[in-house]
Structure formats: C-alpha cells, structure tokens
Design an enzyme around this catalytic site. Sequence first.
Site, PDB file in Angstrom:
ATOM      1  N   MET A  32       0.845  -1.202   0.000  1.00  0.00           N
ATOM      2  CA  MET A  32       0.000   0.000   0.000  1.00  0.00           C
ATOM      3  C   MET A  32       0.878   1.249   0.000  1.00  0.00           C
ATOM      4  O   MET A  32       0.436   2.335   0.388  1.00  0.00           O
ATOM      5  CB  MET A  32      -0.939  -0.016   1.207  1.00  0.00           C
ATOM      6  CG  MET A  32      -1.900  -1.211   1.166  1.00  0.00           C
ATOM      7  SD  MET A  32      -3.423  -0.973   2.095  1.00  0.00           S
ATOM      8  CE  MET A  32      -2.792  -0.717   3.742  1.00  0.00           C
ATOM      9  N   GLY A  33       2.135   1.099  -0.420  1.00  0.00           N
ATOM     10  CA  GLY A  33       3.040   2.243  -0.460  1.00  0.00           C
ATOM     11  C   GLY A  33       3.585   2.569   0.925  1.00  0.00           C
ATOM     12  O   GLY A  33       3.579   1.727   1.814  1.00  0.00           O
ATOM     13  N   HIS A  39       9.701  -3.398   3.317  1.00  0.00           N
ATOM     14  CA  HIS A  39       9.236  -3.679   1.949  1.00  0.00           C
ATOM     15  C   HIS A  39      10.425  -4.008   1.043  1.00  0.00           C
ATOM     16  O   HIS A  39      10.336  -4.884   0.179  1.00  0.00           O
ATOM     17  CB  HIS A  39       8.502  -2.463   1.372  1.00  0.00           C
ATOM     18  CG  HIS A  39       7.215  -2.137   2.079  1.00  0.00           C
ATOM     19  ND1 HIS A  39       7.082  -1.049   2.907  1.00  0.00           N
ATOM     20  CD2 HIS A  39       6.011  -2.757   2.067  1.00  0.00           C
ATOM     21  CE1 HIS A  39       5.843  -1.006   3.369  1.00  0.00           C
ATOM     22  NE2 HIS A  39       5.172  -2.027   2.889  1.00  0.00           N
ATOM     23  N   GLN A  70     -10.311  -2.714   2.483  1.00  0.00           N
ATOM     24  CA  GLN A  70      -9.825  -3.377   3.693  1.00  0.00           C
ATOM     25  C   GLN A  70      -9.797  -2.461   4.917  1.00  0.00           C
ATOM     26  O   GLN A  70      -9.327  -2.859   5.975  1.00  0.00           O
ATOM     27  CB  GLN A  70      -8.449  -3.996   3.446  1.00  0.00           C
ATOM     28  CG  GLN A  70      -7.305  -3.012   3.269  1.00  0.00           C
ATOM     29  CD  GLN A  70      -6.032  -3.722   2.820  1.00  0.00           C
ATOM     30  OE1 GLN A  70      -5.896  -4.151   1.687  1.00  0.00           O
ATOM     31  NE2 GLN A  70      -5.067  -3.833   3.727  1.00  0.00           N
ATOM     32  N   GLY A 157       4.949  -9.904   3.931  1.00  0.00           N
ATOM     33  CA  GLY A 157       5.724  -9.872   5.164  1.00  0.00           C
ATOM     34  C   GLY A 157       5.100 -10.731   6.255  1.00  0.00           C
ATOM     35  O   GLY A 157       3.878 -10.794   6.392  1.00  0.00           O
ATOM     36  N   GLN A 158       5.979 -11.372   7.041  1.00  0.00           N
ATOM     37  CA  GLN A 158       5.480 -12.131   8.197  1.00  0.00           C
ATOM     38  C   GLN A 158       4.975 -11.203   9.293  1.00  0.00           C
ATOM     39  O   GLN A 158       4.305 -11.642  10.215  1.00  0.00           O
ATOM     40  CB  GLN A 158       6.598 -13.013   8.761  1.00  0.00           C
ATOM     41  CG  GLN A 158       6.975 -14.141   7.831  1.00  0.00           C
ATOM     42  CD  GLN A 158       8.002 -15.071   8.444  1.00  0.00           C
ATOM     43  OE1 GLN A 158       8.238 -15.065   9.645  1.00  0.00           O
ATOM     44  NE2 GLN A 158       8.639 -15.857   7.597  1.00  0.00           N
ATOM     45  N   GLN A 163      -2.512 -12.238   7.812  1.00  0.00           N
ATOM     46  CA  GLN A 163      -2.723 -11.932   6.392  1.00  0.00           C
ATOM     47  C   GLN A 163      -1.949 -12.915   5.516  1.00  0.00           C
ATOM     48  O   GLN A 163      -2.484 -13.466   4.541  1.00  0.00           O
ATOM     49  CB  GLN A 163      -2.275 -10.497   6.124  1.00  0.00           C
ATOM     50  CG  GLN A 163      -2.091 -10.149   4.665  1.00  0.00           C
ATOM     51  CD  GLN A 163      -1.750  -8.691   4.455  1.00  0.00           C
ATOM     52  OE1 GLN A 163      -2.592  -7.840   4.604  1.00  0.00           O
ATOM     53  NE2 GLN A 163      -0.515  -8.380   4.091  1.00  0.00           N
ATOM     54  N   LEU A 194       9.218  -2.892  11.790  1.00  0.00           N
ATOM     55  CA  LEU A 194       8.998  -1.809  10.829  1.00  0.00           C
ATOM     56  C   LEU A 194       7.560  -1.886  10.335  1.00  0.00           C
ATOM     57  O   LEU A 194       7.048  -2.963  10.013  1.00  0.00           O
ATOM     58  CB  LEU A 194       9.948  -1.934   9.641  1.00  0.00           C
ATOM     59  CG  LEU A 194      11.445  -1.817   9.918  1.00  0.00           C
ATOM     60  CD1 LEU A 194      12.215  -1.657   8.603  1.00  0.00           C
ATOM     61  CD2 LEU A 194      11.765  -0.669  10.852  1.00  0.00           C
TER      62      LEU A 194
HETATM   63  O1  PAF Z   1      -0.060  -5.651   3.593  1.00  0.00           O
HETATM   64  C1  PAF Z   1      -0.497  -4.772   2.826  1.00  0.00           C
HETATM   65  O2  PAF Z   1       0.159  -3.769   2.550  1.00  0.00           O
HETATM   66  C2  PAF Z   1      -1.889  -4.930   2.243  1.00  0.00           C
HETATM   67  O3  PAF Z   1      -2.754  -5.543   3.133  1.00  0.00           O
HETATM   68  C3  PAF Z   1      -1.888  -5.660   0.878  1.00  0.00           C
HETATM   69  C4  PAF Z   1      -1.416  -7.095   1.022  1.00  0.00           C
HETATM   70  C5  PAF Z   1      -0.994  -4.917  -0.108  1.00  0.00           C
HETATM   71  C6  PAF Z   1      -3.317  -5.691   0.309  1.00  0.00           C
HETATM   72  O4  PAF Z   1      -3.819  -4.404   0.148  1.00  0.00           O
END
Ligand code: PAF
Length: 304
Positions: A32-33, A39, A70, A157-158, A163, A194
């Site tokens: 999500m940036g 990341h 979400q 990411g863990q 998720q 982080l």
């Molecule tokens: O973890 C995230 O940044 C978000 O939940 C994802 C997996 C990009 C879905 O929008």
Amino acid sequence: MRPAVARTRAELADLLSARRAAGERVALVPTMGALHAGHASLMTVAREAVAAGGPAGGPLVVSIFVNPLQFGPGEDLDRYPRTFDADLEVCARAGVDVVFAPSVDEVYPGGLPQVTVHPGPLGDVLEGRTRPGHFAGVLTVVAKLFGLVRPDVAVFGQKDYQQLVLIARMAADLCLGVEVLGAETRREDDGLALSSRNVYLDPAQRRDAVALSRALRAAGEAGAARGGPAALDAARAVLDAADGVDLDYLELALPDLSPLPADVAADTEARLLVAARVGATRLIDNLPLTLAAVDGAHPRDPDH
Ligand code: PAF
C-alpha cells in the site's frame, strides 16, 4: 534505474506480456506504499525467487494501492501515508522493473465489487475480531492483483502474519497457481517491527511501542524453557508493566493459526501474536516460538 510505472491494466499488460511470452517468471510484491526497509527486503526475496527459476530471472512488479475495501469505518484510510515519489526511489534501489500504481476506479471499475473473497473462520479471529471485513477486503484485492499481474511468485511480510497465512490459504484453496512466500519481519535496532503506521507515533509513543517486541522476546525465552503458559505469562508481565500500551490481544497458536493443543510435545513450533493500541495507533507484531512441553497448557489467553 527507475522502474516503469503502469497506472492502468492495459499499461501493465503491455509491460509484462513480451517477458511472460519469453517464458520469464513474474514476481509480485503487493503493497500500500509508504515503503520502508521491510518492503525492500520483500523485494529482495521476490527477486531471488524469480532468479532461482532460471538464468533469465524475470520481472519484479511492486503494486502500490491503498485498498479502500480493507479499511473499516473510522480507520485510517484518509490519512494513510501516501509517499509515491519516495516509494519510487525505494523501488529503484531494489531493482524493481514495474510499479503498478492504479487508481481506485482502475481496480474497482463501477464501484466496489459485488463478489468478494470470504476468508472463512480464520478471518474472524485475532485481527478479524477487531476489524470485521478487513480480511475479505485484503483477500479480494490480492486476488484481483493476482489476476491482473498473473505472478508466479508473490511475497508478503510475516509482520502481518494472519494476512500471510490467509493469502497462502487462498492461493492453495482456490488453485490460483501462484507461490506465496513470507519474508521475515524487519526491526529497528530496539526491536520495534517496521511498519508504515510507525510514522503516526510521537516520540513518547515510539518509546512505549517497543514493549510489544520486548514482550514477544520475553515469551520466546520463557516458552523455550517452560512451555506455552510461561510464554504467555512472560509476555503479559512485560505488557502490564509498559506505559501507554492498551492491549487488544495476546494469543499463542500453531503456525497455521489453528489453536494450540493443551498438551504440546517438546519442541512444538508455535506463533505468538500481539496487537495493542499505542495512543491512537494500532500496532501488531508476532514471533515464532519453540515451546517446551507442559501439562495443562492454556493455549489462548482467557482474558482476551
Ligand atoms: O499488507 C499490505 O500492505 C496490504 O494488506 C496488501 C497485502 C498490499 C493488500 O492491500
């Protein structure tokens, strides 16, 4: 080199079709940036995963899309950090080939979708208890990104462990033909995981927030010596003593997030997951634990 930026499905298809036709494997890191070193480490794992598929490697795609589906009412959709230019720099340094940064209309033409992905029972526990509908939103957008990018490998990411488990489960249960990999959580020197949401913390809250990772570490040591109940007690002692930390949950589960049996064998692998509010910011963290055997363990914290 700066990555190519695709804003539309058509631009994305143009950038990937020749490489896919040449037999190259495609890797995707959905985000999500507000990209940070965590990341960047997902990008490294993704790059290595496609390189392992053959000498030609393959394109690494990063999606940047703040997914409205979400976020619940009252959550931070509007103020979620949006830092596109800095994100492009992170992607350039990580050797990303394509950044897919669509608008909401491009992802959800005609409005939010009528058909969504239901996460099943795992969507109602832990994060799902506090954030109803969250995982349906995550799985729906990830399924759409898988459909648009058609990656061979996708890396998550863990840090967002529930998720990750749900996405891996979705890919397997719905035969989506993508390998889902989890990359280890990156931490600050003092242990804080982080997260893009760490920017919300003021200096005092930033100091308080470290209690989450300290609690997990204390649990790891206690659990290895004396089992699950001792792990939970050790974590709770740290959290109870911490200033400014309002605990949401602290739960111990098996790695697939099914409940831990009361009597575990020696060296049982487990996950300890924590969520808490520090000021107005909700933080989550988790750690893999190896538990010593005990009798009469209480696998889920009875208070939460
Ligand atoms: O973890 C995230 O940044 C978000 O939940 C994802 C997996 C990009 C879905 O929008």
